[in-house]
Design a protein around this motif. Sequence first.
Motif, mmCIF file in Angstrom:
data_model
loop_
_atom_site.group_PDB
_atom_site.id
_atom_site.type_symbol
_atom_site.label_atom_id
_atom_site.label_comp_id
_atom_site.label_asym_id
_atom_site.label_seq_id
_atom_site.Cartn_x
_atom_site.Cartn_y
_atom_site.Cartn_z
ATOM 1 N N ALA A 127 -24.836 -31.483 -10.290
ATOM 2 C CA ALA A 127 -26.169 -31.410 -9.773
ATOM 3 C C ALA A 127 -26.096 -30.883 -8.432
ATOM 4 C CB ALA A 127 -26.754 -32.643 -9.938
ATOM 5 N N VAL A 128 -25.172 -31.512 -7.601
ATOM 6 C CA VAL A 128 -25.215 -31.138 -6.177
ATOM 7 C C VAL A 128 -24.892 -29.905 -5.998
ATOM 8 C CG1 VAL A 128 -24.140 -31.577 -3.884
ATOM 9 C CG2 VAL A 128 -24.934 -33.367 -5.369
ATOM 10 N N ALA A 129 -23.924 -29.135 -6.668
ATOM 11 C CA ALA A 129 -23.445 -27.798 -6.675
ATOM 12 C C ALA A 129 -24.704 -26.928 -7.118
ATOM 13 C CB ALA A 129 -22.333 -27.458 -7.612
ATOM 14 N N LEU A 130 -25.397 -27.174 -8.156
ATOM 15 C CA LEU A 130 -26.558 -26.491 -8.514
ATOM 16 C C LEU A 130 -27.790 -26.493 -7.381
ATOM 17 C CD1 LEU A 130 -28.097 -24.840 -10.495
ATOM 18 C CD2 LEU A 130 -29.133 -27.000 -11.659
ATOM 19 N N LEU A 131 -27.879 -27.624 -6.719
ATOM 20 C CA LEU A 131 -28.955 -27.805 -5.587
ATOM 21 C C LEU A 131 -28.326 -26.951 -4.381
ATOM 22 C CD1 LEU A 131 -29.843 -31.568 -5.417
ATOM 23 C CD2 LEU A 131 -31.297 -29.675 -6.112
ATOM 24 N N GLY A 132 -27.251 -26.841 -4.248
ATOM 25 C CA GLY A 132 -26.711 -25.916 -3.064
ATOM 26 C C GLY A 132 -26.765 -24.478 -3.237
ATOM 27 N N LEU A 133 -26.691 -24.082 -4.611
ATOM 28 C CA LEU A 133 -26.883 -22.710 -4.772
ATOM 29 C C LEU A 133 -28.488 -22.401 -4.866
ATOM 30 C CD1 LEU A 133 -24.640 -22.409 -8.203
ATOM 31 C CD2 LEU A 133 -24.093 -21.219 -5.749
ATOM 32 N N LEU A 134 -29.294 -23.390 -5.110
ATOM 33 C CA LEU A 134 -30.683 -22.900 -5.305
ATOM 34 C C LEU A 134 -31.370 -22.969 -3.669
ATOM 35 C CD1 LEU A 134 -32.057 -25.341 -7.858
ATOM 36 C CD2 LEU A 134 -32.074 -22.822 -8.147
ATOM 37 N N SER A 135 -30.641 -23.743 -2.771
ATOM 38 C CA SER A 135 -30.796 -23.689 -1.476
ATOM 39 C C SER A 135 -30.607 -22.409 -0.814
ATOM 40 C CB SER A 135 -30.092 -24.695 -0.714
ATOM 41 O OG SER A 135 -28.872 -24.601 -0.534
ATOM 42 N N LEU A 136 -29.810 -21.664 -1.359
ATOM 43 C CA LEU A 136 -29.437 -20.323 -0.801
ATOM 44 C C LEU A 136 -30.458 -19.321 -0.869
ATOM 45 C CD1 LEU A 136 -25.707 -20.140 -1.868
ATOM 46 C CD2 LEU A 136 -26.733 -20.913 0.236
#
Length: 302
Positions: A13-22
Amino acid sequence: MENVVKLIKSLLAVALLGLLSLLPLRLSQALGRKLGDRYWRKGDAAKMTRQTRQNINACFPEWGESEREALVHASLQQTGCSLCEMGMSWLWPAKRTLKKIRRVHNEELVQEAVATGKGVILIAPHLGNWEVLNLYLSDQYPFTAMYKPPRLKLMDDLVKRMRARLGTRMAPADTRGVRMVMKALKRGEMVGILPDQEPDRSGGIHVPFFGVEALTMKLLPQLAAQTGAVVVCGYAERLPDAEGFDLYFVAADERINSRDLEEAATAMNLSVENCVRALPEQYQWEYRRFSTRPEGAPRFYE
């Protein structure tokens, strides 16, 4: 083994949020609309679509079928936008996110409420992007926000840290959190509460929401009656073409401070309903708002 699974889920979930933040806002919203389109095409085979349609059909019986279905489609697109904006809302630097706010409507209502010194209860429905609203309020006012902690500890830690990065005090939805909220109101500060989630049966009362009996939290109207705090509604509208967000503040129904719990809870739901009617496509219609039925009533959801 269970803890390992939870950890993996949290990391993903945190990794997905990180990708979306880009992603820039335009791309994240475009991705969200595509996601909503996909769910809409699945029809009732998709749980999110089925529940969205059931809620909208029940809440807008006066609309024609084609109008309701258009709202179902638009709502799913906007829900997709809300999901894909989470990277921006939580992981962008706060000042960068705040720059996406274009206009603030009727803020004098909040300023006048704060000036009374009685404390302010901010009703924040699941409408538009409530994370942007939270950031703005914590940047402008002493602010305490009640929230329901996620089941995954890593996500809970992230939520608390990112929502609190401009000074917001995070109050869990339990006895300790209620004490935090009471103290903030006694100091004349603002507290934010999401009013449209189902509480436990013991913490709720059935009153109408869009004409449908809904288990509604007792806490907010009880706080309003006990403290005399001024109650204001707020939401952040998602503007078209990735232009950003407009914030709106609206006076709650004055009966929300009534010591008659049923009257106050009904007034709270009516206050939320008035906000939603102004921006129906950006409300979280997929939520199972009518899951817990009054004694003897048939099930609402299939």
